[in-house]
Design an enzyme around this catalytic site. Structure first.
Site, PDB file in Angstrom:
ATOM      1  CG  HIS A 197      -1.816  -1.144   1.356  1.00  0.00           C
ATOM      2  ND1 HIS A 197      -2.810  -1.382   0.448  1.00  0.00           N
ATOM      3  CD2 HIS A 197      -1.882  -2.143   2.266  1.00  0.00           C
ATOM      4  CE1 HIS A 197      -3.467  -2.486   0.806  1.00  0.00           C
ATOM      5  NE2 HIS A 197      -2.911  -2.969   1.903  1.00  0.00           N
ATOM      6  CG  HIS A 225      -7.189  -4.970   1.428  1.00  0.00           C
ATOM      7  ND1 HIS A 225      -7.600  -4.299   2.559  1.00  0.00           N
ATOM      8  CD2 HIS A 225      -5.857  -5.080   1.513  1.00  0.00           C
ATOM      9  CE1 HIS A 225      -6.538  -4.015   3.296  1.00  0.00           C
ATOM     10  NE2 HIS A 225      -5.470  -4.470   2.695  1.00  0.00           N
TER      11      HIS A 225
END
Lengths: 212, 345
Positions: free
Chosen positions: B57, B219
């Site tokens: 991320h 996600h």
């Protein structure tokens, strides 16, 4: 010939066979998880089992406990994530219940899965019906206790069947834990990926014991 | 179609990106243990702030280790929480005797692993407290904050906590200020197309070409609705309304009111361009201004990402006097750097 009890070396070989079975099932686990999560369960389990092979292969173990706790630590450290925590706990908690056991038979099977199931539920907060690995692990543990006086090949076959039934039952459940919970009713029809892993682990244990 | 990824061994992606991150820090940070970062000059007696989570991320979370920011980060594998031994190594590295605050997003894997890490740290007599980030208002109702996910709001929250940790006299004090920053931060995200898992090239979720996932997580966790693809000016008010509604419905905070001062953050999930973020920001400011909110500072850019995922999120952090003073402190890291005061201040 099937075996009634396993030595630490045989336990090690059984868990190496488990590791190979999970590694071979990586695509199956990835697809199962993609339906419900972010699709990384197969990679994580495969990574964990490769670490298990590194720690177990060619090593001598003084006790059956040590085989399983070593396996749990290897999974926890190499995988991380929710899977690492709960599968690491499964083998660590299960292994710790075997302190002092000289070999692995039906009673040890029952002690192992009882502690493993309790440990996983405590760590993750999941209970039966939440559509998690507990849905195959808890029925496996119950069955293991019920067949603790049977021969090991018979017992492991019954336990593996119970895990399989539990995994199938998870298809009819709505996820309430982890990333899958936000999918709600969309999770119906799919088994939980962690429950699939538990069935693969138990099938590989059964295949080793029956063929040993 | 799988994305062309410029990587080496797919299973070493997380390790190699953290090694590269240390180089980007150019000496400000060191690699600790297996896969953690710690500031190289944490003063003795400082209450420490540790962040962390899965990799993939970037630039968060590990990019938020920095001056007046976090003291360290425990870095997991791609999209997976760091294991307990890595959390312990990071904890030991940042501890200066006054305890360590764990600050991370509310995901089951992170909670389990950080909790196990805290138990191990307890064996070492290191006091640990935990504050979870749960800014995603679409992930659960305000009465079920323990079920909410942490998304881009982590950037202003870690900024404020990092500033607070510089002068906090105790772990209690840092925990209280950090909880306030979390309580006053709310986010909404949308997704238009998925990111991919580096090791497999497979997308993290499926979504129809013509649809937008409103409230979708970083996600690809589903949000509140799938809506037809639309324009920036149509989507922006719908996203902001969800944030306004949440402040209204939540009994733990006041509704946003004219005169409130906020930090507003437009985040790209990865492949949504700065151009698109700016177009959304333009419309958002019009709405925030009309509501009488004073946008004290703005952050815009791809800071909380999921590979080439397309999508944006808005985060609103309401500042009181204490949080405003903390916001004004300058900070520097690979992820987020600001000067003293504010833009336009």
């Amino acid at each position: 010939m099937p075996k009634e009890t396993l030595s630490p070396a045989e336990c090690r070989d059984m868990m190496l066979a488990v590791a190979d079975a999970i590694i071979a099932a990586e695509p199956v686990l990835t697809d199962a998880d993609r339906a419900l999560g972010d699709g990384d369960h197969g990679i994580g389990m495969s990574r964990g089992m490769n670490a298990v092979k590194d720690k177990l292969a060619g090593q001598e173990f003084e006790s059956v406990e040590k085989v399983f706790t070593t396996m749990g630590m290897a999974m926890m450290s190499s995988m991380g994530g929710a899977s690492g925590a709960v599968f690491g706990t499964l083998f660590r908690a299960g292994g710790k219940a075997l302190t002092g056991a000289e070999s692995f038979g039906s009673r040890e099977l029952a002690a192992f899965f009882t502690a493993a199931s309790e440990g996983v539920q405590t760590r993750g907060g999941a209970k039966v019906g939440d559509k998690t690995m507990v849905d195959s692990l808890a029925p496996a543990a119950e069955k293991a206790v019920a067949v603790a006086e049977s021969g090991l090949p018979e017992a492991i076959a019954a336990v593996a069947d119970a895990a399989e039934s539990g995994k199938e039952a998870s298809k009819d459940m709505i996820a309430t834990m982890g990333r899958a919970k936000t999918l709600g009713e969309k999770t119906l029809g799919h088994p939980d990926a962690g429950a699939v892993s538990v069935t693969i682990i138990l099938s590989a244990m059964r295949d080793y014991i029956v063929a040993a | 179609m799988s994305h062309k990824k410029l990587i080496n061994d797919p299973l070493k992606v997380a390790d190699e990106l953290v090694e590269g991150l240390v180089e980007a820090y150019n000496g400000d940070c060191v690699l600790v243990g297996q896969r953690s970062l710690a500031l190289s000059n944490i003063p003795d007696g400082k209450v420490a702030l540790l962040v962390g989570g899965g990799s993939g991320h970037e630039p968060i979370y590990h990019g938020l280790v920095g001056r007046n920011l976090a003291d360290g980060a425990a870095c997991g594998d791609i999209f997976a929480a760091p294991p307990p031994d890595i959390v312990l190594e990071a904890t030991q590295a940042v501890n200066r005797g006054k305890g360590v605050l764990y600050l991370y997003g509310n995901y089951a894997g992170d909670v389990m692993n950080f909790d196990m890490g805290a138990e191990l740290a307890g064996d070492d007599d290191i006091e640990v407290r935990t504050v979870l980030i749960w800014d995603d208002v679409c992930s659960a109702p305000p009465t079920q904050k323990n079920n909410r996910r942490g998304i881009a709001g982590l950037v202003p929250i870690v900024k404020l906590a990092g500033a607070a940790s510089q002068s906090a006299g105790s772990l209690d004090e840092l925990e209280a200020t950090t909880r306030k920053a979390v309580l006053q931060t709310r986010s909404v995200g949308v997704s238009m197309s998925p990111g991919s898992i580096p090791a497999t090239g497979k997308p993290t979720f499926d979504i129809d070409e013509s649809m937008i996932g409103l409230g979708m997580g970083i996600h690809g966790e589903p949000g509140v609705a799938e809506i037809p693809m639309t324009t920036a000016d149509d989507l922006t008010p719908r996203m902001l309304d969800l944030i306004f509604e949440d402040f209204e419905k939540d009994d733990e905070v006041e509704a946003l009111a004219a005169g409130d001062e906020i930090v507003f953050f437009v985040n790209s999930l990865g492949s949504t361009t700065m151009m698109e973020c700016l177009i959304a920001l333009r419309k958002a400011r019009e709405i925030l201004d009309a509501k009488g909110l004073k946008t004290y500072d703005v952050i815009v850019g791809p800071l909380v990402t999921c590979q080439e995922m397309a999508g944006i999120s808005f985060s609103v952090t309401r500042l009181d006097d204490e949080l405003k003073r903390l916001w004004e402190l300058p900070c520097q890291s690979v992820c987020f750097t600001k000067m003293e005061g504010r833009y336009g201040g």
